[in-house]
Design a protein around this motif. Structure first.
Motif, PDB file in Angstrom:
ATOM      1  N   LEU A 153       1.365  -1.360  -0.220  1.00 16.89           N
ATOM      2  CA  LEU A 153      -0.196  -0.433  -0.025  1.00 16.89           C
ATOM      3  C   LEU A 153       0.916   1.228  -0.496  1.00 16.89           C
ATOM      4  CD1 LEU A 153      -2.469   1.888  -0.102  1.00 16.89           C
ATOM      5  CD2 LEU A 153      -2.445   1.277   2.860  1.00 16.89           C
ATOM      6  N   MET A 154       1.813   1.427   0.934  1.00 15.06           N
ATOM      7  CA  MET A 154       2.778   2.534   0.936  1.00 15.06           C
ATOM      8  C   MET A 154       3.864   2.760   0.051  1.00 15.06           C
ATOM      9  SD  MET A 154       0.674   4.437   3.799  1.00 15.06           S
ATOM     10  CE  MET A 154       1.843   5.349   3.656  1.00 15.06           C
ATOM     11  N   GLY A 155       4.146   1.454   0.132  1.00 13.82           N
ATOM     12  CA  GLY A 155       5.576   1.692  -1.475  1.00 13.82           C
ATOM     13  C   GLY A 155       5.199   2.376  -2.614  1.00 13.82           C
ATOM     14  N   THR A 156       3.845   1.589  -3.018  1.00 15.84           N
ATOM     15  CA  THR A 156       3.036   1.408  -4.497  1.00 15.84           C
ATOM     16  C   THR A 156       2.496   2.795  -4.434  1.00 15.84           C
ATOM     17  OG1 THR A 156       2.867  -0.743  -3.977  1.00 15.84           O
ATOM     18  CG2 THR A 156       1.119   0.989  -5.894  1.00 15.84           C
ATOM     19  N   PHE A 157       2.070   3.208  -3.418  1.00 17.97           N
ATOM     20  CA  PHE A 157       1.327   4.864  -3.437  1.00 17.97           C
ATOM     21  C   PHE A 157       1.827   6.056  -3.625  1.00 17.97           C
ATOM     22  CE2 PHE A 157      -0.626   8.518  -0.773  1.00 17.97           C
ATOM     23  CZ  PHE A 157      -1.728   9.005  -2.172  1.00 17.97           C
ATOM     24  N   MET A 158       3.218   5.738  -2.408  1.00 10.59           N
ATOM     25  CA  MET A 158       4.195   6.685  -2.423  1.00 10.59           C
ATOM     26  C   MET A 158       5.368   7.160  -3.783  1.00 10.59           C
ATOM     27  SD  MET A 158       3.385   8.646  -0.088  1.00 10.59           S
ATOM     28  CE  MET A 158       2.181   8.341   1.199  1.00 10.59           C
ATOM     29  N   THR A 159       5.209   5.614  -3.912  1.00  5.97           N
ATOM     30  CA  THR A 159       6.262   6.202  -5.985  1.00  5.97           C
ATOM     31  C   THR A 159       5.793   6.312  -6.539  1.00  5.97           C
ATOM     32  OG1 THR A 159       6.987   4.046  -5.035  1.00  5.97           O
ATOM     33  CG2 THR A 159       7.372   4.628  -7.184  1.00  5.97           C
ATOM     34  N   ALA A 160       3.725   5.658  -6.809  1.00  5.06           N
ATOM     35  CA  ALA A 160       3.524   6.394  -7.879  1.00  5.06           C
ATOM     36  C   ALA A 160       3.264   8.234  -7.635  1.00  5.06           C
ATOM     37  CB  ALA A 160       1.707   6.194  -8.207  1.00  5.06           C
ATOM     38  N   LEU A 161       2.829   8.851  -6.489  1.00  9.13           N
ATOM     39  CA  LEU A 161       2.816   9.543  -6.840  1.00  9.13           C
ATOM     40  C   LEU A 161       4.006  10.504  -6.963  1.00  9.13           C
ATOM     41  CD1 LEU A 161       0.261  11.913  -5.560  1.00  9.13           C
ATOM     42  CD2 LEU A 161       2.106  11.315  -2.951  1.00  9.13           C
ATOM     43  N   ASP A 162       5.289   9.988  -6.644  1.00  7.68           N
ATOM     44  CA  ASP A 162       6.459  10.590  -6.921  1.00  7.68           C
ATOM     45  C   ASP A 162       6.750  10.925  -8.359  1.00  7.68           C
ATOM     46  OD1 ASP A 162       7.232  11.957  -3.663  1.00  7.68           O
ATOM     47  OD2 ASP A 162       7.829  10.006  -3.831  1.00  7.68           O
ATOM     48  N   THR A 163       6.047  10.042  -9.331  1.00  8.09           N
ATOM     49  CA  THR A 163       6.563   9.982 -10.525  1.00  8.09           C
ATOM     50  C   THR A 163       5.639  10.829 -10.796  1.00  8.09           C
ATOM     51  OG1 THR A 163       6.946   6.958 -10.112  1.00  8.09           O
ATOM     52  CG2 THR A 163       6.233   8.247 -12.571  1.00  8.09           C
ATOM     53  N   TYR A 164       4.312  11.012 -10.220  1.00  8.20           N
ATOM     54  CA  TYR A 164       3.790  11.522 -11.374  1.00  8.20           C
ATOM     55  C   TYR A 164       3.371  13.343 -10.585  1.00  8.20           C
ATOM     56  CZ  TYR A 164       1.857   7.434 -13.521  1.00  8.20           C
ATOM     57  OH  TYR A 164       1.376   5.912 -14.150  1.00  8.20           O
ATOM     58  N   SER A 165       3.637  13.572  -9.762  1.00  7.79           N
ATOM     59  CA  SER A 165       3.239  14.931  -9.073  1.00  7.79           C
ATOM     60  C   SER A 165       4.019  16.463  -9.381  1.00  7.79           C
ATOM     61  CB  SER A 165       4.197  14.853  -7.741  1.00  7.79           C
ATOM     62  OG  SER A 165       5.264  14.546  -7.344  1.00  7.79           O
ATOM     63  N   LEU A 166       5.040  15.958 -10.693  1.00  4.63           N
ATOM     64  CA  LEU A 166       5.680  16.462 -11.073  1.00  4.63           C
ATOM     65  C   LEU A 166       4.717  17.331 -12.140  1.00  4.63           C
ATOM     66  CD1 LEU A 166       7.923  18.930 -11.398  1.00  4.63           C
ATOM     67  CD2 LEU A 166       9.006  17.394 -12.665  1.00  4.63           C
ATOM     68  N   TRP A 167       4.051  16.089 -12.666  1.00  2.00           N
ATOM     69  CA  TRP A 167       3.425  16.268 -13.983  1.00  2.00           C
ATOM     70  C   TRP A 167       2.221  16.702 -13.970  1.00  2.00           C
ATOM     71  CZ3 TRP A 167       6.314  16.224 -17.708  1.00  2.00           C
ATOM     72  CH2 TRP A 167       8.054  16.781 -17.615  1.00  2.00           C
ATOM     73  N   LEU A 168       1.399  16.210 -12.698  1.00  2.00           N
ATOM     74  CA  LEU A 168      -0.033  16.243 -12.477  1.00  2.00           C
ATOM     75  C   LEU A 168      -0.087  18.301 -12.351  1.00  2.00           C
ATOM     76  CD1 LEU A 168      -0.427  13.537  -9.972  1.00  2.00           C
ATOM     77  CD2 LEU A 168      -2.123  14.737 -11.654  1.00  2.00           C
ATOM     78  N   ILE A 169       1.214  18.750 -11.303  1.00  2.00           N
ATOM     79  CA  ILE A 169       0.982  20.163 -11.283  1.00  2.00           C
ATOM     80  C   ILE A 169       1.658  20.740 -12.113  1.00  2.00           C
ATOM     81  CG2 ILE A 169       2.410  21.741 -10.114  1.00  2.00           C
ATOM     82  CD1 ILE A 169       3.027  19.995  -7.799  1.00  2.00           C
ATOM     83  N   LYS A 170       2.012  20.394 -13.305  1.00  2.00           N
ATOM     84  CA  LYS A 170       2.185  21.403 -14.398  1.00  2.00           C
ATOM     85  C   LYS A 170       0.979  20.808 -15.086  1.00  2.00           C
ATOM     86  CE  LYS A 170       7.036  20.958 -15.546  1.00  2.00           C
ATOM     87  NZ  LYS A 170       8.087  20.455 -16.524  1.00  2.00           N
ATOM     88  N   LEU A 171       0.002  20.240 -15.261  1.00  2.00           N
ATOM     89  CA  LEU A 171      -1.743  19.516 -15.997  1.00  2.00           C
ATOM     90  C   LEU A 171      -2.366  20.541 -15.292  1.00  2.00           C
ATOM     91  CD1 LEU A 171      -2.235  15.806 -16.368  1.00  2.00           C
ATOM     92  CD2 LEU A 171      -2.014  18.101 -18.582  1.00  2.00           C
ATOM     93  N   TYR A 172      -2.501  20.721 -14.026  1.00  2.00           N
ATOM     94  CA  TYR A 172      -2.974  21.795 -13.206  1.00  2.00           C
ATOM     95  C   TYR A 172      -2.484  23.256 -13.615  1.00  2.00           C
ATOM     96  CZ  TYR A 172      -3.305  17.885  -9.786  1.00  2.00           C
ATOM     97  OH  TYR A 172      -3.487  16.537  -9.188  1.00  2.00           O
ATOM     98  N   ARG A 173      -1.453  23.473 -14.191  1.00  2.00           N
ATOM     99  CA  ARG A 173      -1.537  25.311 -14.484  1.00  2.00           C
ATOM    100  C   ARG A 173      -1.598  25.322 -15.959  1.00  2.00           C
ATOM    101  NH1 ARG A 173       1.752  27.348 -10.743  1.00  2.00           N
ATOM    102  NH2 ARG A 173       2.852  25.657  -9.698  1.00  2.00           N
ATOM    103  N   VAL A 174      -1.866  24.242 -16.215  1.00  2.00           N
ATOM    104  CA  VAL A 174      -2.318  24.146 -18.098  1.00  2.00           C
ATOM    105  C   VAL A 174      -3.458  24.186 -17.618  1.00  2.00           C
ATOM    106  CG1 VAL A 174      -2.318  22.840 -20.283  1.00  2.00           C
ATOM    107  CG2 VAL A 174       0.055  23.381 -19.266  1.00  2.00           C
ATOM    108  N   ARG A 175      -4.067  23.750 -17.299  1.00  2.00           N
ATOM    109  CA  ARG A 175      -6.124  23.722 -17.173  1.00  2.00           C
ATOM    110  C   ARG A 175      -6.575  24.515 -17.009  1.00  2.00           C
ATOM    111  NH1 ARG A 175      -7.525  19.514 -19.602  1.00  2.00           N
ATOM    112  NH2 ARG A 175      -9.681  20.207 -19.405  1.00  2.00           N
ATOM    113  N   THR A 176      -4.991  25.761 -15.512  1.00  6.89           N
ATOM    114  CA  THR A 176      -5.988  25.838 -14.742  1.00  6.89           C
ATOM    115  C   THR A 176      -7.522  27.320 -15.388  1.00  6.89           C
ATOM    116  OG1 THR A 176      -4.000  26.602 -13.559  1.00  6.89           O
ATOM    117  CG2 THR A 176      -5.568  28.063 -13.328  1.00  6.89           C
TER     118      THR A 176
END
Length: 232
Positions: free
Chosen positions: A54-77
């Motif tokens: 649970l924790m390992g998979t979730f945190m690894t995925a979050l670290d993988t996607y977080s930078l790009w999620l924020i970039k998506l948020y900015r593009v689509r603000t």
């Protein structure tokens, strides 16, 4: 703890039969299976059900996607309410522990981006407020308790982060919102609880993209996944 895990392993099939067929209230499960609400056993139960960490998979995925999620948020603000602007501004004001803030903002922006109601998931109250007022009517949520004092930096101090299920605090004193989110997701699986209607796409995104637990998803999450993966 090893003895508890051993007993929980032995009783797993009985517990799953009870949870799936009887669909008891969370309070009933707390009385029947108190160990199920321990942090270690939330993770262990999730592993029993899904074979995933649970924790390992979730945190690894979050670290993988977080930078790009924020970039998506900015593009689509412009496509969203002012909530996304406020969220990103809060992130831009951070000057320390950027990785942790990136994780938090990624999760706080997720329901906004998939057009769920983030106010139903992320709850806040002051430490001087009655907790019952904040949890009233809440089926699934994460409660952040803030100190009732704002200093010169105009930012309130977080003094507690807790998980709310069926109007009750189930787990508290969690270190941060991402950790609380992971435990909440694990509890939903362990208790066989349906994703709330007003948050279904948020949890579906975590289920399908972060945790890779389903092979199919809704059109909305498929579109979101395509946007995200073209950035990663």
């Amino acid at each position: 703890m090893a003895l508890i895990t051993q007993k929980m392993d032995i009783t797993f099939s009985l517990r799953r039969k009870e949870v799936v067929e009887m669909q008891p209230l969370v309070k009933e499960m707390q009385l029947r299976w108190p160990a199920l609400f321990l942090k270690e056993q939330i993770c262990a139960e999730f592993s029993r059900i899904t074979t995933k960490d649970l924790m390992g998979t979730f945190m690894t995925a979050l670290d993988t996607y977080s930078l790009w999620l924020i970039k998506l948020y900015r593009v689509r603000t412009a496509a969203f309410r002012n909530d996304m602007d406020s969220l990103l501004q809060k992130f831009d004001e951070q000057v320390s522990n950027i990785v942790q803030h990136r994780r938090t903002i990624s999760l706080e922006g997720l329901p906004i981006f998939v057009r769920d109601d983030e106010t139903k998931l992320f709850l806040t109250c002051l430490d001087t407020d009655p907790v019952e007022r904040a949890t009233r009517g809440v089926t699934v949520g994460i409660l952040t308790v803030l100190e009732d004092y704002v200093g010169s930096n105009s930012q309130s101090t977080v003094i507690n982060t807790a998980i709310v299920l069926e109007e009750d605090i189930i787990l508290d004193d969690l270190p941060d919102l991402p950790t609380a989110f992971a435990y909440l997701f694990g509890l939903l699986y362990g208790l066989n609880m349906e994703f709330p209607k007003e948050l279904k796409y948020t949890f579906e995104a975590v289920q399908h993209i972060f945790m890779e637990l389903t092979s199919t998803c809704s059109q909305r999450i498929r579109s979101f996944k395509t946007k995200l993966l073209t950035k990663v």
